[in-house]
Every structure is written in structure tokens, then in C-alpha cells.
Design an enzyme around this catalytic site. Structure first.
Site, PDB file in Angstrom:
ATOM      1  N   TYR A  96      20.811   4.783  17.071  1.00  0.00           N
ATOM      2  CA  TYR A  96      20.504   3.424  16.602  1.00  0.00           C
ATOM      3  C   TYR A  96      19.343   2.820  17.404  1.00  0.00           C
ATOM      4  O   TYR A  96      18.419   2.223  16.838  1.00  0.00           O
ATOM      5  CB  TYR A  96      21.777   2.581  16.748  1.00  0.00           C
ATOM      6  CG  TYR A  96      21.733   1.193  16.179  1.00  0.00           C
ATOM      7  CD1 TYR A  96      21.895   0.972  14.810  1.00  0.00           C
ATOM      8  CD2 TYR A  96      21.570   0.086  17.007  1.00  0.00           C
ATOM      9  CE1 TYR A  96      21.886  -0.321  14.293  1.00  0.00           C
ATOM     10  CE2 TYR A  96      21.569  -1.205  16.503  1.00  0.00           C
ATOM     11  CZ  TYR A  96      21.731  -1.412  15.143  1.00  0.00           C
ATOM     12  OH  TYR A  96      21.722  -2.692  14.642  1.00  0.00           O
ATOM     13  N   LYS A 112      15.743   1.740  15.818  1.00  0.00           N
ATOM     14  CA  LYS A 112      15.253   0.357  15.899  1.00  0.00           C
ATOM     15  C   LYS A 112      13.968   0.272  16.736  1.00  0.00           C
ATOM     16  O   LYS A 112      13.075  -0.522  16.431  1.00  0.00           O
ATOM     17  CB  LYS A 112      16.337  -0.559  16.471  1.00  0.00           C
ATOM     18  CG  LYS A 112      17.568  -0.693  15.572  1.00  0.00           C
ATOM     19  CD  LYS A 112      17.235  -1.240  14.189  1.00  0.00           C
ATOM     20  CE  LYS A 112      18.491  -1.655  13.429  1.00  0.00           C
ATOM     21  NZ  LYS A 112      18.197  -2.167  12.084  1.00  0.00           N
TER      22      LYS A 112
HETATM   23  P1  NDP Z   1      26.483  -5.072   7.505  1.00  0.00           P
HETATM   24  O1  NDP Z   1      27.111  -3.746   7.753  1.00  0.00           O
HETATM   25  O2  NDP Z   1      27.334  -6.295   7.497  1.00  0.00           O
HETATM   26  O3  NDP Z   1      25.654  -5.012   6.127  1.00  0.00           O
HETATM   27  C1  NDP Z   1      24.755  -3.967   5.913  1.00  0.00           C
HETATM   28  C2  NDP Z   1      24.034  -4.164   4.615  1.00  0.00           C
HETATM   29  O4  NDP Z   1      23.081  -3.097   4.474  1.00  0.00           O
HETATM   30  C3  NDP Z   1      24.923  -4.109   3.396  1.00  0.00           C
HETATM   31  O5  NDP Z   1      24.418  -4.999   2.437  1.00  0.00           O
HETATM   32  C4  NDP Z   1      24.771  -2.666   2.918  1.00  0.00           C
HETATM   33  O6  NDP Z   1      24.949  -2.529   1.505  1.00  0.00           O
HETATM   34  C5  NDP Z   1      23.308  -2.427   3.240  1.00  0.00           C
HETATM   35  N1  NDP Z   1      22.961  -1.018   3.392  1.00  0.00           N
HETATM   36  C6  NDP Z   1      23.405  -0.129   4.306  1.00  0.00           C
HETATM   37  N2  NDP Z   1      22.832   1.060   4.111  1.00  0.00           N
HETATM   38  C7  NDP Z   1      22.014   0.932   3.035  1.00  0.00           C
HETATM   39  C8  NDP Z   1      21.152   1.811   2.342  1.00  0.00           C
HETATM   40  N3  NDP Z   1      21.009   3.088   2.717  1.00  0.00           N
HETATM   41  N4  NDP Z   1      20.460   1.337   1.268  1.00  0.00           N
HETATM   42  C9  NDP Z   1      20.590   0.052   0.894  1.00  0.00           C
HETATM   43  N5  NDP Z   1      21.390  -0.833   1.505  1.00  0.00           N
HETATM   44  C10 NDP Z   1      22.095  -0.396   2.572  1.00  0.00           C
HETATM   45  O7  NDP Z   1      25.327  -5.174   8.598  1.00  0.00           O
HETATM   46  P2  NDP Z   1      24.698  -6.460   9.335  1.00  0.00           P
HETATM   47  O8  NDP Z   1      24.517  -7.564   8.376  1.00  0.00           O
HETATM   48  O9  NDP Z   1      25.434  -6.673  10.597  1.00  0.00           O
HETATM   49  O10 NDP Z   1      23.281  -5.846   9.732  1.00  0.00           O
HETATM   50  C11 NDP Z   1      22.091  -6.090   9.005  1.00  0.00           C
HETATM   51  C12 NDP Z   1      20.915  -5.570   9.812  1.00  0.00           C
HETATM   52  O11 NDP Z   1      20.889  -6.228  11.069  1.00  0.00           O
HETATM   53  C13 NDP Z   1      21.008  -4.073  10.117  1.00  0.00           C
HETATM   54  O12 NDP Z   1      19.729  -3.506  10.073  1.00  0.00           O
HETATM   55  C14 NDP Z   1      21.533  -4.050  11.540  1.00  0.00           C
HETATM   56  O13 NDP Z   1      21.164  -2.876  12.203  1.00  0.00           O
HETATM   57  C15 NDP Z   1      20.862  -5.279  12.110  1.00  0.00           C
HETATM   58  N6  NDP Z   1      21.509  -5.824  13.294  1.00  0.00           N
HETATM   59  C16 NDP Z   1      22.810  -6.254  13.259  1.00  0.00           C
HETATM   60  C17 NDP Z   1      23.403  -6.758  14.399  1.00  0.00           C
HETATM   61  C18 NDP Z   1      24.806  -7.258  14.435  1.00  0.00           C
HETATM   62  O14 NDP Z   1      25.293  -7.562  15.535  1.00  0.00           O
HETATM   63  N7  NDP Z   1      25.488  -7.400  13.312  1.00  0.00           N
HETATM   64  C19 NDP Z   1      22.656  -6.839  15.671  1.00  0.00           C
HETATM   65  C20 NDP Z   1      21.305  -6.371  15.578  1.00  0.00           C
HETATM   66  C21 NDP Z   1      20.759  -5.873  14.437  1.00  0.00           C
HETATM   67  P3  NDP Z   1      26.341  -1.936   0.860  1.00  0.00           P
HETATM   68  O15 NDP Z   1      27.449  -2.676   1.493  1.00  0.00           O
HETATM   69  O16 NDP Z   1      26.239  -2.189  -0.594  1.00  0.00           O
HETATM   70  O17 NDP Z   1      26.326  -0.471   1.176  1.00  0.00           O
END
Ligand code: NDP
Length: 249
Positions: A161, A165
């Protein structure tokens, strides 16, 4: 209102991973700012439909665009269809889709390495590249990449990860240089720990001891920063990594 303001208000915003968590909050916030929304997600149709309905209820245009951003063919077909649909320029791209598959490095499986790096890095390439030339022609674009504190500082159990990133941050800086003269900004947002399903299994109490604000961030707080970066007012900010982490670093 200037020409640029008109363009900014009306441009479509494409948000990957917009069905849940941070991406859903970003889609809602950009819709609030008046941008028609293209909402990408991979599999959670029910969650995407809830966000779709919420945006429709605001009286803002919204379309669902499900595909796996890590899949080059699916991405190319879906984006080609978007570019041909006659619903207007896509001037804002938020690369938010991401997954975590944590494991200590000696036992990290090939699939854990590849699924994470491909979702973040191939996802960035598959989505952003075909949308770039139309932005160049319009002389307007806002590309916002959701990185992570883990990609800035590194994090144990997250070699995959953190690598993904950090790679996304490198791509942000390089692309910002390539397109700066075209009035296209490219920035990364690096959240700390944000309250979403992604961190459900994290040892929250222990982590909170290290966060100066002693709380998790909210998806809406990340969305507010992204909305600012997408706005007219952020036109001179490019190639930056903006932390949003409660004072973590
Ligand atoms: P969630 O797991 O809550 O949501 C992830 C989202 O990404 C969902 O809508 C999912 O869609 C979608 N997704 C995952 N893989 C794919 C793919 N291959 N193609 C299209 N859509 C995809 O994650 P967060 O909201 O927590 O995270 C969002 C972003 O923020 C990520 O990039 C994460 O790395 C980053 N982030 C999050 C942090 C945290 O603490 N939460 C901290 C730092 C960064 P579906 O459900 O339909 O598969």
C-alpha cells in the site's frame, strides 16, 4: 462571472470509487458545488445507487459508471463511452478508488502485492490518461489523486500500500509538470486515518494515541479539501501533496 468560473461550475466531475467512504463524500461535495457527477465503483451497486439518489435529490446530474479501474480493457471501454456521450467536458478527475491488503512483507502474497499496486497505479493510468487530451484541448483540468500518509511516511504491514501510494505521489508530481502550461492542475491528497469501512479492522484505540487531535478524520473533511482543489480558487496549486491527518506529520 468570468469564462473560467463558468467552465469550472459546469464541468463534469469523474470520481472513482464513489460508492462508499471518502469517494462517496467527494461525489456529494462536488455535486453540492454544482458539478454533474460520473460515479465509478467496482461492485457495490446498492451503495452506488444510494449516492446516485442523494445527488439526484440535489437536482444535479449524475450517472453511474461501474468498472474495475485496474482492468485496462474495462476502463478503456467505459471511458471511451463517456467521452462520446455528449454530456459535456470532464474537467475534474478524482482518482480515489483504492484497496488495502495488509500483511507483513515476508509473508505477503503475490496477489496482495498486485491487487493493491494495480488498483492504485494502473487505476491512475487507465482512468487519467484517456481523459487528459480532452482537458488539454479545453485548457482546463483538475486531477486529484487520493494517496495516503502511508505513502508519505511508510507504514508497517503496508509495504504494498505504501509503495502504491508513494508511486501515485510520484505520478502526481511528474504529470503536474507535464500539463502545468495547459491550465491543468494535478495534486495529491494524503489522508491519515479516516472513518470508513477500509479501516474497520485497524487497532483504532492504539493508533489514536499517535494522532495529535486524538480522533479519526471524517470523509467529509477530505471531501472539503478535494472540493477546494477542484475549485477556481485553487488554480495556482499544482504538484503538491496535501496532508489531512489531524497533525500526524
Ligand atoms: P472504502 O473501502 O470505504 O471504499 C473504496 C471505494 O473504492 C469503493 O467505492 C469501492 O467500490 C472502490 N473500489 C475499490 N477497488 C476498485 C476498483 N478496482 N475499481 C473501481 N472502484 C474500486 O475506502 P475509503 O473510502 O476508506 O478509501 C478511499 C481512498 O482513500 C482509497 O484510495 C484509500 O486508499 C484512501 N485512503 C483511505 C484512508 C482511510 O483511513 N480510510 C486513509 C488514507 C487514504 P466497490 O465497493 O463498488 O467495490
Amino acid at each position: 462571472m468570468t469564462m473560467n468560473e463558468t467552465t469550472t461550475v459546469k464541468t463534469r466531475a469523474f470520481v472513482t470509487g464513489g460508492s462508499r467512504g471518502i469517494g462517496a463524500a467527494i461525489a456529494l461535495r462536488l455535486a453540492e458545488a454544482g458539478h454533474p457527477i460520473v460515479l465509478n465503483f467496482r461492485s457495490n451497486q446498492a451503495a452506488a445507487e444510494k449516492i446516485h439518489a442523494a445527488i439526484q435529490a440535489m437536482g444535479v446530474e449524475v450517472q453511474l459508471c461501474p468498472f474495475d479501474v485496474a482492468d485496462a480493457q474495462q476502463s478503456a471501454a467505459a471511458i471511451e463511452a463517456l467521452l462520446q456521450d455528449g454530456k459535456g467536458h470532464i474537467g475534474i478527475v478524482v482518482n480515489n478508488a483504492g484497496i488495502a491488503r495488509d500483511n507483513s512483507f515476508p509473508v505477503m502474497k503475490q496477489d496482495e502485492w498486485e491487487s493493491v499496486t494495480r488498483t492504485t497505479l494502473d487505476g491512475f493510468y487507465n482512468v487519467t490518461r484517456p481523459l487528459l487530451m480532452p482537458m488539454v484541448r479545453q485548457r482546463f483540468g483538475r486531477i486529484i489523486n487520493i494517496a495516503s500518509f502511508s505513502g508519505v511516511a511508510g507504514n508497517r504491514g503496508q509495504v504494498n500500500y505504501s509503495a502504491a501510494k508513494a508511486g501515485l505521489i510520484g505520478a502526481t508530481k511528474a504529470l503536474a509538470l507535464e500539463v502545468a502550461r495547459r491550465n491543468i492542475t494535478v495534486n495529491a491528497v494524503a489522508p491519515g486515518l479516516i472513518e470508513t469501512e477500509m479501516i474497520q479492522s485497524a487497532p483504532i484505540e492504539k493508533i489514536l494515541e499517535h494522532i495529535p487531535m486524538r480522533r479519526l478524520g471524517k470523509p467529509e473533511e477530505v471531501a472539503a479539501l478535494v472540493a477546494f482543489l477542484a475549485s477556481e480558487g485553487a488554480g495556482y496549486i499544482t504538484g503538491q501533496v496535501l496532508g489531512i491527518n489531524g497533525g500526524l506529520g
